[in-house]
Design a protein around this motif. Structure first.
Motif, PDB file in Angstrom:
ATOM      1  N   MET A   1       0.843  -1.177   0.000  1.00 37.42           N
ATOM      2  CA  MET A   1       0.000   0.000   0.000  1.00 37.42           C
ATOM      3  C   MET A   1       0.891   1.245   0.000  1.00 37.42           C
ATOM      4  SD  MET A   1      -3.130  -0.562  -0.132  1.00 37.42           S
ATOM      5  CE  MET A   1      -4.581  -1.372   0.388  1.00 37.42           C
ATOM      6  N   THR A   2       0.410   2.260  -0.661  1.00 42.24           N
ATOM      7  CA  THR A   2       1.190   3.487  -0.777  1.00 42.24           C
ATOM      8  C   THR A   2       0.838   4.466   0.340  1.00 42.24           C
ATOM      9  OG1 THR A   2      -0.463   4.544  -2.175  1.00 42.24           O
ATOM     10  CG2 THR A   2       1.221   3.213  -3.295  1.00 42.24           C
ATOM     11  N   ILE A   3       1.619   5.540   0.374  1.00 43.09           N
ATOM     12  CA  ILE A   3       1.380   6.594   1.361  1.00 43.09           C
ATOM     13  C   ILE A   3      -0.013   7.196   1.159  1.00 43.09           C
ATOM     14  CG2 ILE A   3       2.140   8.873   2.133  1.00 43.09           C
ATOM     15  CD1 ILE A   3       3.997   6.663   2.996  1.00 43.09           C
ATOM     16  N   SER A   4      -0.455   7.330  -0.093  1.00 46.65           N
ATOM     17  CA  SER A   4      -1.774   7.917  -0.335  1.00 46.65           C
ATOM     18  C   SER A   4      -2.883   7.042   0.239  1.00 46.65           C
ATOM     19  CB  SER A   4      -1.999   8.156  -1.826  1.00 46.65           C
ATOM     20  OG  SER A   4      -1.974   6.941  -2.537  1.00 46.65           O
ATOM     21  N   HIS A   5      -2.707   5.707   0.230  1.00 45.40           N
ATOM     22  CA  HIS A   5      -3.691   4.822   0.852  1.00 45.40           C
ATOM     23  C   HIS A   5      -3.721   5.046   2.363  1.00 45.40           C
ATOM     24  CE1 HIS A   5      -4.882   2.576  -2.635  1.00 45.40           C
ATOM     25  NE2 HIS A   5      -3.636   2.266  -2.912  1.00 45.40           N
ATOM     26  N   ARG A   6      -2.562   5.173   2.960  1.00 43.64           N
ATOM     27  CA  ARG A   6      -2.487   5.410   4.407  1.00 43.64           C
ATOM     28  C   ARG A   6      -3.183   6.721   4.762  1.00 43.64           C
ATOM     29  NH1 ARG A   6       1.135   3.120   7.866  1.00 43.64           N
ATOM     30  NH2 ARG A   6       2.377   2.534   6.063  1.00 43.64           N
ATOM     31  N   ILE A   7      -2.946   7.759   3.989  1.00 42.38           N
ATOM     32  CA  ILE A   7      -3.577   9.056   4.248  1.00 42.38           C
ATOM     33  C   ILE A   7      -5.087   8.959   4.064  1.00 42.38           C
ATOM     34  CG2 ILE A   7      -3.792  11.425   3.383  1.00 42.38           C
ATOM     35  CD1 ILE A   7      -0.740  11.286   2.805  1.00 42.38           C
ATOM     36  N   ALA A   8      -5.529   8.265   3.031  1.00 38.73           N
ATOM     37  CA  ALA A   8      -6.966   8.103   2.797  1.00 38.73           C
ATOM     38  C   ALA A   8      -7.622   7.328   3.938  1.00 38.73           C
ATOM     39  CB  ALA A   8      -7.206   7.401   1.464  1.00 38.73           C
ATOM     40  N   ILE A   9      -6.943   6.315   4.431  1.00 40.95           N
ATOM     41  CA  ILE A   9      -7.470   5.543   5.560  1.00 40.95           C
ATOM     42  C   ILE A   9      -7.539   6.418   6.807  1.00 40.95           C
ATOM     43  CG2 ILE A   9      -6.908   3.658   7.169  1.00 40.95           C
ATOM     44  CD1 ILE A   9      -5.948   2.100   4.673  1.00 40.95           C
ATOM     45  N   GLN A  10      -6.511   7.213   7.047  1.00 45.35           N
ATOM     46  CA  GLN A  10      -6.523   8.110   8.200  1.00 45.35           C
ATOM     47  C   GLN A  10      -7.669   9.111   8.111  1.00 45.35           C
ATOM     48  OE1 GLN A  10      -2.486   9.562   7.928  1.00 45.35           O
ATOM     49  NE2 GLN A  10      -1.846   8.336   9.687  1.00 45.35           N
ATOM     50  N   HIS A  11      -7.897   9.659   6.930  1.00 48.35           N
ATOM     51  CA  HIS A  11      -8.977  10.627   6.772  1.00 48.35           C
ATOM     52  C   HIS A  11     -10.348   9.976   6.921  1.00 48.35           C
ATOM     53  CE1 HIS A  11      -6.854  14.335   5.926  1.00 48.35           C
ATOM     54  NE2 HIS A  11      -5.982  13.617   5.248  1.00 48.35           N
ATOM     55  N   ALA A  12     -10.510   8.789   6.380  1.00 43.16           N
ATOM     56  CA  ALA A  12     -11.785   8.069   6.533  1.00 43.16           C
ATOM     57  C   ALA A  12     -12.046   7.774   8.004  1.00 43.16           C
ATOM     58  CB  ALA A  12     -11.764   6.776   5.721  1.00 43.16           C
ATOM     59  N   ALA A  13     -11.017   7.346   8.713  1.00 46.81           N
ATOM     60  CA  ALA A  13     -11.159   7.044  10.142  1.00 46.81           C
ATOM     61  C   ALA A  13     -11.461   8.310  10.935  1.00 46.81           C
ATOM     62  CB  ALA A  13      -9.893   6.372  10.671  1.00 46.81           C
ATOM     63  N   ALA A  14     -10.783   9.411  10.620  1.00 49.85           N
ATOM     64  CA  ALA A  14     -11.000  10.664  11.338  1.00 49.85           C
ATOM     65  C   ALA A  14     -12.413  11.189  11.125  1.00 49.85           C
ATOM     66  CB  ALA A  14      -9.976  11.710  10.899  1.00 49.85           C
ATOM     67  N   GLU A  15     -12.894  11.132   9.897  1.00 46.19           N
ATOM     68  CA  GLU A  15     -14.265  11.578   9.617  1.00 46.19           C
ATOM     69  C   GLU A  15     -15.277  10.735  10.370  1.00 46.19           C
ATOM     70  OE1 GLU A  15     -15.825  12.290   5.688  1.00 46.19           O
ATOM     71  OE2 GLU A  15     -13.846  12.974   5.032  1.00 46.19           O
ATOM     72  N   ALA A  16     -15.088   9.426  10.336  1.00 43.30           N
ATOM     73  CA  ALA A  16     -16.028   8.520  11.006  1.00 43.30           C
ATOM     74  C   ALA A  16     -16.029   8.750  12.511  1.00 43.30           C
ATOM     75  CB  ALA A  16     -15.682   7.067  10.682  1.00 43.30           C
ATOM     76  N   ALA A  17     -14.856   8.861  13.104  1.00 46.56           N
ATOM     77  CA  ALA A  17     -14.759   9.044  14.553  1.00 46.56           C
ATOM     78  C   ALA A  17     -15.316  10.395  14.984  1.00 46.56           C
ATOM     79  CB  ALA A  17     -13.310   8.898  15.012  1.00 46.56           C
ATOM     80  N   SER A  18     -15.017  11.435  14.227  1.00 46.63           N
ATOM     81  CA  SER A  18     -15.483  12.773  14.580  1.00 46.63           C
ATOM     82  C   SER A  18     -16.999  12.904  14.493  1.00 46.63           C
ATOM     83  CB  SER A  18     -14.834  13.813  13.668  1.00 46.63           C
ATOM     84  OG  SER A  18     -13.450  13.825  13.852  1.00 46.63           O
ATOM     85  N   GLY A  19     -17.615  12.089  13.663  1.00 43.41           N
ATOM     86  CA  GLY A  19     -19.056  12.155  13.485  1.00 43.41           C
ATOM     87  C   GLY A  19     -19.863  11.430  14.537  1.00 43.41           C
ATOM     88  N   VAL A  20     -19.219  10.718  15.422  1.00 41.46           N
ATOM     89  CA  VAL A  20     -19.935   9.967  16.456  1.00 41.46           C
ATOM     90  C   VAL A  20     -20.371  10.922  17.567  1.00 41.46           C
ATOM     91  CG1 VAL A  20     -19.701   8.172  18.223  1.00 41.46           C
ATOM     92  CG2 VAL A  20     -18.709   7.822  15.958  1.00 41.46           C
ATOM     93  N   PRO A  21     -21.662  10.904  17.926  1.00 40.97           N
ATOM     94  CA  PRO A  21     -22.113  11.744  19.036  1.00 40.97           C
ATOM     95  C   PRO A  21     -21.378  11.379  20.330  1.00 40.97           C
ATOM     96  CG  PRO A  21     -23.985  10.852  17.825  1.00 40.97           C
ATOM     97  CD  PRO A  21     -22.754  10.153  17.310  1.00 40.97           C
ATOM     98  N   GLY A  22     -20.907  12.383  21.023  1.00 37.37           N
ATOM     99  CA  GLY A  22     -20.163  12.159  22.250  1.00 37.37           C
ATOM    100  C   GLY A  22     -18.676  12.340  22.096  1.00 37.37           C
ATOM    101  N   VAL A  23     -18.187  12.439  20.856  1.00 40.70           N
ATOM    102  CA  VAL A  23     -16.761  12.679  20.613  1.00 40.70           C
ATOM    103  C   VAL A  23     -16.545  14.186  20.565  1.00 40.70           C
ATOM    104  CG1 VAL A  23     -14.839  12.416  19.003  1.00 40.70           C
ATOM    105  CG2 VAL A  23     -16.411  10.517  19.387  1.00 40.70           C
ATOM    106  N   ALA A  24     -15.771  14.696  21.510  1.00 38.43           N
ATOM    107  CA  ALA A  24     -15.490  16.129  21.569  1.00 38.43           C
ATOM    108  C   ALA A  24     -14.381  16.509  20.583  1.00 38.43           C
ATOM    109  CB  ALA A  24     -15.100  16.537  22.982  1.00 38.43           C
ATOM    110  N   ALA A  25     -13.360  15.648  20.472  1.00 38.13           N
ATOM    111  CA  ALA A  25     -12.228  15.930  19.591  1.00 38.13           C
ATOM    112  C   ALA A  25     -11.370  14.683  19.462  1.00 38.13           C
ATOM    113  CB  ALA A  25     -11.386  17.072  20.151  1.00 38.13           C
ATOM    114  N   LEU A  26     -10.491  14.710  18.473  1.00 36.02           N
ATOM    115  CA  LEU A  26      -9.472  13.671  18.335  1.00 36.02           C
ATOM    116  C   LEU A  26      -8.172  14.266  18.857  1.00 36.02           C
ATOM    117  CD1 LEU A  26     -10.355  12.287  14.810  1.00 36.02           C
ATOM    118  CD2 LEU A  26     -11.072  11.435  17.030  1.00 36.02           C
TER     119      LEU A  26
END
Length: 120
Positions: free
Chosen positions: A1-26
């Motif tokens: 996997m390339t660096i761009s895949h890692r970045i895309a995975i990080q962004h997908a994870a950050a968006e998903a986590a930030s959208g959960v009610p009760g999460v104040a911040a990462l």
């Protein structure tokens, strides 16, 4: 996997986590903060260096066994049960990253770990 895949995975994870009610911040880990500071210093010395793409609170690695390990470090709201919010974060991040990997045509194993650093 390339660096761009890692970045895309990080962004997908950050968006998903930030959208959960009760999460104040990462929350970034100390190593993330130091790396960001070093890259900013490098950019100040060499302006042609692209600025870093900061994904706060998400760390991921791809193992030799074709497994992705994603760690989410988050700060939660104190008015909700921590265990319930952490489980929901884990489930949402797993769904988002699995969806991204499926779009890429890979069926790799995925482990998501949620660390609650504090509550507000």
């Amino acid at each position: 996997m390339t660096i761009s895949h890692r970045i895309a995975i990080q962004h997908a994870a950050a968006e998903a986590a930030s959208g959960v009610p009760g999460v104040a911040a990462l929350q970034p880990a100390l190593g993330d903060r130091l790396a960001l500071a070093a890259s900013r210093a490098c950019q100040a010395v060499s302006p042609e260096v692209a600025p870093p793409r900061e994904t706060v609170g998400i760390r991921c690695e791809h193992t030799r066994d074709d497994e992705w390990r994603v760690e989410v470090r988050c700060i939660l709201c104190a008015d909700q049960r921590v265990v319930d919010v952490a489980r929901r974060v884990r489930d949402e991040v797993h769904t988002a990253v699995s969806g991204y990997l499926a779009q890429q045509g890979t069926a790799e194993h995925l482990t998501v770990q949620v660390t609650v650093t504090r509550t507000l």
